[in-house]
Design an enzyme around this catalytic site. Structure first.
Site, mmCIF file in Angstrom:
data_model
loop_
_atom_site.group_PDB
_atom_site.id
_atom_site.type_symbol
_atom_site.label_atom_id
_atom_site.label_comp_id
_atom_site.label_asym_id
_atom_site.label_seq_id
_atom_site.Cartn_x
_atom_site.Cartn_y
_atom_site.Cartn_z
ATOM 1 N N HIS A 13 0.957 -1.328 -0.364
ATOM 2 C CA HIS A 13 0.078 0.637 0.246
ATOM 3 C C HIS A 13 1.346 1.148 0.259
ATOM 4 O O HIS A 13 1.692 1.342 1.248
ATOM 5 C CB HIS A 13 -0.438 -0.058 1.374
ATOM 6 C CG HIS A 13 -1.766 0.766 1.061
ATOM 7 N ND1 HIS A 13 -3.279 1.031 1.650
ATOM 8 C CD2 HIS A 13 -1.421 2.615 1.489
ATOM 9 C CE1 HIS A 13 -3.585 2.464 1.638
ATOM 10 N NE2 HIS A 13 -2.906 3.296 1.517
ATOM 11 N N HIS A 15 1.830 5.636 -1.939
ATOM 12 C CA HIS A 15 1.012 6.551 -2.438
ATOM 13 C C HIS A 15 2.154 7.175 -2.728
ATOM 14 O O HIS A 15 3.161 7.473 -2.669
ATOM 15 C CB HIS A 15 0.139 7.459 -1.880
ATOM 16 C CG HIS A 15 -0.996 6.997 -0.589
ATOM 17 N ND1 HIS A 15 -1.956 7.511 -1.409
ATOM 18 C CD2 HIS A 15 -1.125 6.709 0.340
ATOM 19 C CE1 HIS A 15 -2.770 6.784 -0.894
ATOM 20 N NE2 HIS A 15 -2.456 6.698 0.480
ATOM 21 N N LYS A 99 -9.372 -0.501 -5.477
ATOM 22 C CA LYS A 99 -9.867 0.369 -3.253
ATOM 23 C C LYS A 99 -11.212 0.827 -3.077
ATOM 24 O O LYS A 99 -11.496 1.656 -4.693
ATOM 25 C CB LYS A 99 -8.914 1.693 -3.981
ATOM 26 C CG LYS A 99 -8.785 2.021 -2.850
ATOM 27 C CD LYS A 99 -8.264 1.731 -1.233
ATOM 28 C CE LYS A 99 -8.105 2.219 0.219
ATOM 29 N NZ LYS A 99 -7.137 2.974 0.083
ATOM 30 N N HIS A 136 -10.335 1.479 2.062
ATOM 31 C CA HIS A 136 -10.575 2.392 3.359
ATOM 32 C C HIS A 136 -11.671 1.974 4.566
ATOM 33 O O HIS A 136 -12.519 2.565 3.577
ATOM 34 C CB HIS A 136 -10.799 4.056 2.573
ATOM 35 C CG HIS A 136 -9.597 4.899 3.650
ATOM 36 N ND1 HIS A 136 -8.401 5.498 4.027
ATOM 37 C CD2 HIS A 136 -10.446 5.199 4.914
ATOM 38 C CE1 HIS A 136 -8.592 6.347 5.029
ATOM 39 N NE2 HIS A 136 -9.961 6.023 5.358
ATOM 40 N N HIS A 174 -4.318 -0.628 6.211
ATOM 41 C CA HIS A 174 -3.894 0.149 7.326
ATOM 42 C C HIS A 174 -4.538 0.386 8.323
ATOM 43 O O HIS A 174 -5.354 0.886 8.617
ATOM 44 C CB HIS A 174 -3.078 2.322 7.040
ATOM 45 C CG HIS A 174 -4.604 2.375 5.906
ATOM 46 N ND1 HIS A 174 -5.880 1.962 6.354
ATOM 47 C CD2 HIS A 174 -4.466 2.997 4.693
ATOM 48 C CE1 HIS A 174 -6.800 2.879 5.491
ATOM 49 N NE2 HIS A 174 -6.080 3.232 4.507
HETATM 50 O O1 DOR Z 1 -3.549 9.842 5.657
HETATM 51 C C1 DOR Z 1 -3.211 9.214 4.465
HETATM 52 N N1 DOR Z 1 -3.227 9.827 3.359
HETATM 53 N N2 DOR Z 1 -4.687 8.661 4.342
HETATM 54 C C2 DOR Z 1 -5.260 8.483 3.325
HETATM 55 O O2 DOR Z 1 -6.056 7.204 3.249
HETATM 56 C C3 DOR Z 1 -5.254 9.271 2.118
HETATM 57 C C4 DOR Z 1 -3.411 9.082 1.914
HETATM 58 C C5 DOR Z 1 -2.899 10.001 0.770
HETATM 59 O O3 DOR Z 1 -3.045 10.038 -0.236
HETATM 60 O O4 DOR Z 1 -2.315 11.086 1.381
HETATM 61 ZN ZN ZN Z 2 -3.138 5.510 1.793
#
Ligand code: DOR
Ligand code: ZN
Length: 352
Positions: A13, A15, A99, A136, A174
């Site tokens: 997981h 980003h 997702k 999520h 998470h």
């Molecule tokens: O803290 C987070 N940041 N939780 C999320 O679900 C998304 C993520 C983000 O993309 O910045």
């Molecule tokens: Zn995330």
């Protein structure tokens, strides 16, 4: 010097963002992990196989020379995602899950799902074709306390979903609470969870230690100390349905240090080292490899990686910042000492 060699791990997981920032964060992930499940919450979100293929090509183009890293793409579910889109995802071979962002739950979730029952047919097709759902897990009802949103989601959305569509493979992403740990342990074997390094290390007190700490604000938000202990116990337990997912979520420094700061903790710069620290503190370093390199691959029905990485116990100081496109991001543990270091990784950041 203490050394730890493990099979190359994966991050289930992460980003990676897009544009100018992509290469800056990708180099950290690709130095440690052979593969990663890439979150689709771009603006606009990655809702089709065609958009995922284009994003995958941008990721591959942004890799440092010589890096071997495979992005595992995901689709962002909306109220309008059709079973035909699932068929296209399956046929293309690059999509490894869809997702579920409840609409309004977090960063770029506005286009998310308003009512999961609208997706009955789509989820049924995912179950039929074996495409996992990444969740999520928070309700978005403003009347529910922010610290209770995960537990409420289990009761009102996730448990009913798992009962209704038992063939659906689900990754509860998470997880942050004792309730989530217990839910996954008690669920059938098609239900797993990822656990972040920050939820293993921190409880919500850290958010307010000596003042407000915007760089520790993430969603789902940090929970209580008993929750943290339950997560750590689960991670080091050797149970195959808990595995590594950093949820490294970079934002520019100005977007975090703001009157309305973004949610997200950046951990990719030490994405495996931080877990080594947590496992060592729990006296469970020998269990790190299974959590980081075996369980996720097995759940996703992918081969375990070949090759290894080596961690050395050799303290280093996390830089104050790293480049993030034309901005700077503040990494988790900036200015602090980490015990473990990845052998062969170039260090260096920027003065933030
Ligand atoms: O803290 C987070 N940041 N939780 C999320 O679900 C998304 C993520 C983000 O993309 O910045
Ligand atoms: Zn995330």
């Amino acid at each position: 010097m203490m050394r730890l060699t493990i099979r190359r791990p994966d991050d289930w997981h992460v980003h990676l963002r897009d544009g100018a920032a992509l290469a800056d964060v990708l180099r950290h992930t690709a130095a440690r992990f052979a593969r990663a499940i890439v979150m689709p919450n771009l603006a606009p979100p990655v809702t089709t196989s065609a958009a995922a293929a284009a994003y995958r090509a941008r990721i591959l183009a942004a890799l440092p020379p010589g890096a071997t890293f495979e992005p595992l793409m995901t689709l962002y579910l909306t109220d309008r995602t059709t079973p035909a889109e699932i068929d296209r995802a399956r046929a293309g071979g690059i999509i490894h899950g869809c997702k579920l962002y409840p609409a309004g739950a977090t960063t770029h979730s506005d286009a998310g799902v308003t009512d999961i029952r609208r997706l009955d047919d789509t989820l049924a097709r995912m179950a039929e074709t074996g495409l996992p759902l990444q969740v999520h897990g928070e309700v978005t009802d403003a009347g529910v306390d922010v610290f209770d949103r995960e537990a409420r989601f289990i009761d009102t959305v996730l448990a009913p979903l798992v009962d209704r569509v038992p063939a659906l493979r689900v990754v509860f992403e998470h997880i942050t609470t004792r309730e989530a740990v217990e839910f996954v342990r008690g669920a059938h074997e098609g239900v797993a969870a990822t656990i972040t390094p920050h939820h293993l290390a921190l409880s919500r007190n850290a958010l307010f230690a000596g003042g407000l700490r915007p760089h520790l604000y993430c969603l789902p938000i940090l929970k209580t100390e008993p929750d943290r202990r339950a997560l750590l116990e689960a991670a080091v337990s050797g149970h195959p349905r808990y595995f590594l997912g950093t949820d490294s979520a970079p934002h520019a420094r100005h977007a975090k240090e703001s009157a309305c700061g973004c949610a997200g903790i950046y951990s990719a710069h030490a994405g495996i080292e931080l877990y080594a620290e947590a496992f060592e503190a729990a006296g469970a370093l020998p269990r790190l490899e299974a959590f980081a390199s075996h369980h996720g691959a097995d759940f996703y029905r992918l081969p375990r990686n070949s090759g290894t990485i080596t961690l050395v116990k050799s303290p280093w100081t996390v830089p104050a910042g790293y480049p993030f496109g034309e901005h700077v991001l503040v990494p988790w543990r900036a200015g602090e000492t980490l015990a473990w270091r990845l052998a062969n990784e170039p260090q260096g950041g920027v003065a933030a």
